[in-house]
Enzyme design. Structure first.
Site, PDB file in Angstrom:
ATOM      1  N   SER A 157       0.867  -1.188   0.000  1.00 27.14           N
ATOM      2  CA  SER A 157       0.000   0.000   0.000  1.00 27.14           C
ATOM      3  C   SER A 157       0.900   1.234   0.000  1.00 27.14           C
ATOM      4  CB  SER A 157      -0.861  -0.021   1.261  1.00 27.14           C
ATOM      5  OG  SER A 157      -1.497   1.232   1.431  1.00 27.14           O
ATOM      6  N   TYR A 170      -2.282  -0.623  10.233  1.00 27.90           N
ATOM      7  CA  TYR A 170      -2.340  -1.006   8.810  1.00 27.90           C
ATOM      8  C   TYR A 170      -1.063  -0.561   8.094  1.00 27.90           C
ATOM      9  CZ  TYR A 170      -3.956  -1.135   3.936  1.00 27.90           C
ATOM     10  OH  TYR A 170      -4.070  -1.375   2.583  1.00 27.90           O
TER      11      TYR A 170
HETATM   12  P1  NAP Z   1     -11.441  -5.849   0.591  1.00 26.41           P
HETATM   13  O1  NAP Z   1     -12.399  -5.511  -0.492  1.00 26.41           O
HETATM   14  O2  NAP Z   1     -11.754  -5.461   1.995  1.00 26.41           O
HETATM   15  O3  NAP Z   1     -11.139  -7.429   0.516  1.00 26.41           O
HETATM   16  C1  NAP Z   1     -10.296  -8.000   1.472  1.00 26.41           C
HETATM   17  C2  NAP Z   1     -10.285  -9.477   1.317  1.00 26.41           C
HETATM   18  O4  NAP Z   1      -9.539 -10.045   2.407  1.00 26.41           O
HETATM   19  C3  NAP Z   1     -11.695 -10.086   1.387  1.00 26.41           C
HETATM   20  O5  NAP Z   1     -11.757 -11.216   0.549  1.00 26.41           O
HETATM   21  C4  NAP Z   1     -11.774 -10.494   2.855  1.00 26.41           C
HETATM   22  O6  NAP Z   1     -12.709 -11.518   3.139  1.00 26.41           O
HETATM   23  C5  NAP Z   1     -10.353 -11.006   3.071  1.00 26.41           C
HETATM   24  N1  NAP Z   1     -10.039 -11.122   4.494  1.00 26.41           N
HETATM   25  C6  NAP Z   1     -10.078 -10.153   5.433  1.00 26.41           C
HETATM   26  N2  NAP Z   1      -9.799 -10.662   6.639  1.00 26.41           N
HETATM   27  C7  NAP Z   1      -9.578 -11.991   6.469  1.00 26.41           C
HETATM   28  C8  NAP Z   1      -9.273 -13.060   7.353  1.00 26.41           C
HETATM   29  N3  NAP Z   1      -9.167 -12.875   8.664  1.00 26.41           N
HETATM   30  N4  NAP Z   1      -9.110 -14.287   6.825  1.00 26.41           N
HETATM   31  C9  NAP Z   1      -9.256 -14.511   5.508  1.00 26.41           C
HETATM   32  N5  NAP Z   1      -9.566 -13.548   4.630  1.00 26.41           N
HETATM   33  C10 NAP Z   1      -9.737 -12.285   5.108  1.00 26.41           C
HETATM   34  O7  NAP Z   1     -10.015  -5.201   0.299  1.00 26.41           O
HETATM   35  P2  NAP Z   1      -9.266  -4.862  -1.074  1.00 26.41           P
HETATM   36  O8  NAP Z   1      -9.350  -3.417  -1.279  1.00 26.41           O
HETATM   37  O9  NAP Z   1      -9.670  -5.801  -2.140  1.00 26.41           O
HETATM   38  O10 NAP Z   1      -7.761  -5.146  -0.622  1.00 26.41           O
HETATM   39  C11 NAP Z   1      -6.976  -6.194  -1.149  1.00 26.41           C
HETATM   40  C12 NAP Z   1      -5.535  -5.887  -0.852  1.00 26.41           C
HETATM   41  O11 NAP Z   1      -5.150  -4.667  -1.500  1.00 26.41           O
HETATM   42  C13 NAP Z   1      -5.234  -5.676   0.634  1.00 26.41           C
HETATM   43  O12 NAP Z   1      -3.979  -6.249   0.938  1.00 26.41           O
HETATM   44  C14 NAP Z   1      -5.188  -4.170   0.767  1.00 26.41           C
HETATM   45  O13 NAP Z   1      -4.388  -3.784   1.864  1.00 26.41           O
HETATM   46  C15 NAP Z   1      -4.563  -3.792  -0.543  1.00 26.41           C
HETATM   47  N6  NAP Z   1      -4.795  -2.403  -0.961  1.00 26.41           N
HETATM   48  C16 NAP Z   1      -6.037  -1.995  -1.341  1.00 26.41           C
HETATM   49  C17 NAP Z   1      -6.209  -0.687  -1.761  1.00 26.41           C
HETATM   50  C18 NAP Z   1      -7.566  -0.170  -2.224  1.00 26.41           C
HETATM   51  O14 NAP Z   1      -7.686   1.016  -2.550  1.00 26.41           O
HETATM   52  N7  NAP Z   1      -8.590  -1.004  -2.294  1.00 26.41           N
HETATM   53  C19 NAP Z   1      -5.138   0.202  -1.774  1.00 26.41           C
HETATM   54  C20 NAP Z   1      -3.885  -0.261  -1.376  1.00 26.41           C
HETATM   55  C21 NAP Z   1      -3.721  -1.558  -0.977  1.00 26.41           C
HETATM   56  P3  NAP Z   1     -14.293 -11.207   3.412  1.00 26.41           P
HETATM   57  O15 NAP Z   1     -14.923 -11.228   2.054  1.00 26.41           O
HETATM   58  O16 NAP Z   1     -14.688 -12.355   4.266  1.00 26.41           O
HETATM   59  O17 NAP Z   1     -14.378  -9.867   4.077  1.00 26.41           O
END
Ligand code: NAP
Length: 251
Positions: A157, A170
């Protein structure tokens, strides 16, 4: 700057014969990456904590004509190493060799000052975002070693590269992710056939982003589907020269 070669697009068979495990495959970026990998021929192992949501992704892959996916229900708050080792044994018994491991699952935790962050939230964020990465990679390394060429992607991130107030545990967890990537890449550089890189998706319209920025217009950011070529490229043999790199999917 994007690391994708100009005009690069995956062929229909870019990941044919590859098996890729994606954590957090139930939603957001992980779901989109799983679907994109399946679309170009990969067998995808969907890891997540919500079996029902994983089954929905499984069905979507089949409906799109992809190979049957595997479902791995595992809550990454689990800190017991034997759970991760049991998964590795189960995959080994099924003759699975891993060509790719996408550490994508993360939690945001509390958006507060560090001094106000609850110890429970700190623990959860560090466990899910960092310690589970260590435990899962440690357990799965024998399966990654067996592939002729395998790729590990650590999801980073912007706040894991420059700390910012109110991003608390985070941000710290993403700095640890970068550190983990660098150490592992250095350890593996002599083997040449397992590459490890970190990838910052940038702002993407997902549940996590909408939670972090409730006042933001959600569609002002790209959808996860718009960016998946970056993950497919890193998982394909086209990216074999990338090792230990700190990468971004958006400028
Ligand atoms: P998201 O929509 O919140 O999805 C997160 C995923 O992780 C979901 O499938 C969630 O499962 C799963 N998860 C969370 N806690 C868990 C646990 N205890 N055990 C197993 N699975 C778990 O987030 P996202 O935006 O797609 O993020 C994906 C990655 O990109 C992350 O590493 C995040 O830090 C990174 N990132 C995102 C952004 C952004 O703008 N979106 C920016 C920078 C970095 P559930 O479906 O059960 O909730």
């Amino acid at each position: 700057m994007s690391f994708l070669p100009p005009q690069w697009q995956p062929s229909d068979t870019e990941l044919a014969d590859k098996t890729i495990l994606v954590t957090g495959a139930s939603d957001g970026i992980g779901r989109a990456v799983a679907l994109a990998c399946a679309k170009v021929g990969a067998e995808v192992l969907l890891l997540g904590r919500n079996e029902g949501k994983l089954e929905t992704v499984y069905d979507e892959i089949l409906r799109a004509g992809g190979r049957e996916a595997g479902i791995i229900p595992l809550d990454l708050t689990t800190h017991d190493p034997t759970r991760y080792e049991a998964l590795a044994e189960q995959l080994t018994a099924a003759d699975i060799i891993l060509d790719g491991l996408v550490h994508n699952a993360s939690v945001l935790g509390e958006r507060r000052l560090l001094a106000q962050t609850s110890p429970a939230s700190w623990q959860e964020v560090i466990q899910v975002n960092v310690s589970s990465t260590f435990l899962l990679t440690r357990a799965l390394m024998p399966l990654l070693t067996q592939a002729t060429s395998s790729s590990i992607i650590l999801t980073s991130s912007g706040v894991g590269r420059r700390g910012k107030a109110y991003w608390g545990a985070y941000a710290v967890s993403k700095f640890a992710t970068e550190g983990y990537m660098q150490v592992l890449a250095d350890e593996l550089k002599a083997t040449r056939h397992i590459r490890v890189n970190s990838l910052n998706p940038g702002a993407v319209n997902t549940k996590m982003r909408r939670t972090a920025y409730p006042g933001e217009q959600p569609d002002s950011n790209p959808s996860p589907e718009a960016l998946t070529d970056h993950w497919v490229y890193l998982l394909s043999d086209a990216s074999q020269s990338l090792q230990g790199e700190t990468l971004s999917a958006q400028d």
